[in-house]
Design a protein around this motif. Structure first.
Motif: not given
Length: 363
Positions: A251-258, A263-269, A276-277, A332-337
């Motif tokens: 039961n893991k819910k799919v939030y997006r299929v990229g 180049q807009k895979s992390a954009s939303t309305p 991008a993601i 969120d696409t901010a740096s994870k480092w």
């Protein structure tokens, strides 16, 4: 990655393979009438799983016996890539690389074609379960591995003859993750957990440490059982292997299929920024997402780069949490480092202004 045989609905595949890339977080509006969070924005953790297309290279038919299923006939495709052939050898560089040469000759020979047609006919006549042999494409993952992961994926829906035709049409063709899963769907994730090696009872089972003055160590179990029964019971905590265990999370819910190249895979309305993601600087210890991907709610087993099996759910979902439509507002696409102040490279440059190297390049 096998689910129960179902003859309802059209023929469809039931599992896929991907690699865990990393995690991020999203903000979405809850659509659950009666909940305290209804119509409120919440932040949730998500996992990104890179899922390039898989290639179908064979069909396996199973018959039912009193002792369970038994493989009856296996038909391989005419062309099998070196990535897949590497899986059949222990040492690729010292082997003769002749795996499945006769299989390819069968497809070009008249007698061979008759044999293949006969095998397909026998699968359709006698078998109850039909599965497709699929392998991943390591060249698309940009990881160090060159050996493809091979798995059987069960076909559900339709009669056996329909399954055989469906499987035959898939041979040597790419299968994308969007052919199996869609947004808002509940899936199961099968994988191997992060390994921790040989661990003691305190770390492995969380038992209470003994007092400081205990003889010969205090990270132990004081009594491991009574005199009788004169053996150690299975329920007594013991030291041993911790992690690197096979697990299935349901039961893991799919939030997006990229989709690859979006180049807009992390954009939303609500967040119209072109991004991008892949976060800034890439997913750490993984890199960039260049292929299709799946975004699922929460965490999944294993470290980054680990191969995961994504399976269609075995349950008929009726709960509101499972049926809820996902309305993403922000990814969120901010740096994870580090502490990640900026969502895109353009945003960072607009805030910091031109750097010394930029001014030198302009001059």
């Amino acid at each position: 990655a096998v689910v129960s045989t179902q003859s309802t609905g059209p023929c469809h595949l039931t599992a896929f393979m991907g690699h865990k890339a990393g995690m991020s977080h999203i903000m979405r509006e809850v659509d659950r009438v009666g909940s305290r969070s209804h119509k409120k924005d919440i932040v949730e953790a998500v996992t990104i799983i890179e899922t390039p297309p898989m290639i179908a290279v064979g069909v396996v038919g199973y018959i039912e016996t009193p002792r369970g299923l038994r493989s009856f006939k296996t038909v391989f495709a005419q062309h099998i890539s070196d990535e897949c052939k590497r899986r059949f050898y222990k040492n690729w560089y010292r082997c003769k690389k002749k795996a499945h040469m006769r299989t390819a000759q069968k497809w070009s020979d008249e007698d061979g074609k008759k044999s293949i047609e006969s095998d397909f006919a026998k699968i359709a006549k006698y078998c109850t379960v039909v599965r497709v042999l699929c392998h991943t494409q390591p060249k698309l993952f940009k990881l160090k591995e060159k050996k493809a992961n091979l798995m059987e994926v069960q076909i559900n829906g339709g009669e056996t003859a329909d399954k055989v035709e469906y499987a035959r049409a898939l041979l040597e063709k790419p299968i994308t993750v969007s052919d199996l899963f869609s947004q808002n769907e509940m899936i199961d994730v099968i994988g191997v957990t992060r390994g921790h090696g040989y661990k003691g009872v305190t770390y492995r089972w969380g038992t209470k440490k003994l007092p400081r003055k205990t003889h010969k160590g205090l990270r132990k179990v004081a009594c491991i059982g009574a005199w009788h029964p004169s053996r150690v019971c299975f329920s007594v905590p013991r030291a041993g292997q911790f992690g690197y265990h096979h697990r299935t999370e349901v039961n893991k819910k799919v939030y997006r299929v990229g989709v690859k190249g979006d180049q807009k895979s992390a954009s939303t309305p609500f967040d119209l920024t072109d991004k991008a993601i892949t976060p800034m600087g890439g997913f750490h210890h993984y890199g960039l997402i260049n292929e299709d991907f799946l975004m699922v709610k929460g965490c999944v087993v294993g470290p980054r780069k680990r191969v995961l099996t994504l399976r269609k759910s075995l349950l008929t979902h009726t709960k509101r949490v499972a049926l809820e439509k996902i309305n993403l507002k922000f990814i969120d696409t901010a740096s994870k480092w580090g502490h990640g102040r900026f969502q895109t490279d353009g945003e960072k440059k607009a805030f910091q202004g031109p750097l010394k190297k930029d001014r030198e390049a302009m001059e």
